[in-house]
Enzyme design. Sequence first.
Site, PDB file in Angstrom:
ATOM      1  CG  HIS A  84      -1.851  -1.053   1.164  1.00 54.15           C
ATOM      2  ND1 HIS A  84      -2.219  -1.752   2.272  1.00 54.15           N
ATOM      3  CD2 HIS A  84      -2.771  -1.571   0.416  1.00 54.15           C
ATOM      4  CE1 HIS A  84      -3.349  -2.708   1.997  1.00 54.15           C
ATOM      5  NE2 HIS A  84      -3.436  -2.542   0.612  1.00 54.15           N
ATOM      6  CG  HIS A 191       0.698  -4.139   5.022  1.00 49.93           C
ATOM      7  ND1 HIS A 191      -0.149  -3.981   4.057  1.00 49.93           N
ATOM      8  CD2 HIS A 191       1.252  -5.701   4.582  1.00 49.93           C
ATOM      9  CE1 HIS A 191      -0.360  -4.825   3.044  1.00 49.93           C
ATOM     10  NE2 HIS A 191       0.570  -5.632   3.326  1.00 49.93           N
ATOM     11  CD  GLU A 282      -1.092  -3.829   9.161  1.00 51.10           C
ATOM     12  OE1 GLU A 282      -0.964  -2.534   9.225  1.00 51.10           O
ATOM     13  OE2 GLU A 282      -1.850  -4.195   8.254  1.00 51.10           O
TER      14      GLU A 282
END
Length: 443
Positions: A84, A191, A282
């Site tokens: 992303h 991420h 994450e």
Amino acid sequence: MLLSALFWFSLAVPLGQALEFQYHNTAQVEQYLREISKNYSSITHLHSIGQTVEGRELWVLILGQHPREHRAGIPEFKYVGNMHGNEVVGRVLLLQLIDYLTLNYMSDPFVTKLMNSMRIHILPSMNPDGFESSGRDCMYSQGRFNKNGVDLNRNFPDAFMSNVEHVREKEVEAVIKWLKTELFVLSANLHGGAVVASYPYDNSNGGSELKGDSSISPDNDVFVHLAKTYSTNHASMQKANKCYDSKDFTDGITNGYRWYPLEGGMQDYNYVWAQCLEITLELSCCKFPPERDLPGLWEANKPALLAYMQQVHLGVKGQVFHSTGAPVQNASVEIEGRKNLCPFKTDHNGEYYRLLLPGNYTITVTYPGYTPLTETVSVPYGPDRFTALIHYFQFQKSSSTVLVTTEPSCPSPKVKQGKNHSAALLPSTITALAALTLHTLLL
């Protein structure tokens, strides 16, 4: 080219000096990787696995004792960052990891053993187009999607939605092709937006994998161990510290589906079709934190990044041979009690790798024309020794009395034929903003 050259003056890293903590744009990253590849040519190899919608190269740097080719018995490991585009911490950390490994090879015993015992593939940015369009807002900047407005972590084939066809984005196609070039054993994709290690499955169709509110894979015990390896070696992840809008994560880990269902995710694709165990990391509450936070994020994650890589030596590895001594390609290597959606297969060298926790396991190897081989092995803890248990299988000479075994079934990934979306087919501004708002808090 002029812009790239100007950026390079601020990025060039003399041999022996550490990389600065700052956000480097795509041109700078390419120049840095080229310089590393030149300065450390004996232990690195730089190549592109494809291009983005806007034509940017997807650069992968390979590190190891033999970076240019696979060697039998040496497992393949990978890290993927910046899937992303506005989640940028992973991109920074992977560049820092490259810097750390190259600077410390042959001087730090741990780094040297790590690099000599595996082949490390690092893709710092899977979505450079998205990164280039990102703003530096903590959570709500644009840039999550690729140039076509597509979330790349919703665009892979999904074993639980096998009848659904999608056009695959160029970046996704590149990764799928990449996975077919190497027998990757272990992987993680990086991420931002939370602090947790998430593991498969991300999706479910309500079958036997669904247990309570989790979607459990046959290798769930290994995935939990892998996620905990990262969280417990991280400075704070295992403490389950909440970001302002996230859930409590016991031990800093979560089953992906339990967190929220996700269709077309990359980690499930790696596991089901590429027989590569991948988790999602994450790494920061803020997707685009200020540069002053980057040194602290590196120090918090460095031990975890290294410890996770070492887990590629879990379990058992080896080769399968014909009765003639020739390697057997595409033999199924299955562990009793672990019925994978796609059976793990040997590569062209007859090699197999199965990540397993210490214990006793019964392994069955099948190949058409031969009587299946079944053997029980006792697996020690391999990471401390930088090698998994080595175990070979050899079929006996086939005879007319041998029944030909059938190929184990495997879901077929659906890929819609056709060109990728053109820039002219981008969603409207309203649609894009709505989609961004919907996905902001998601992985």
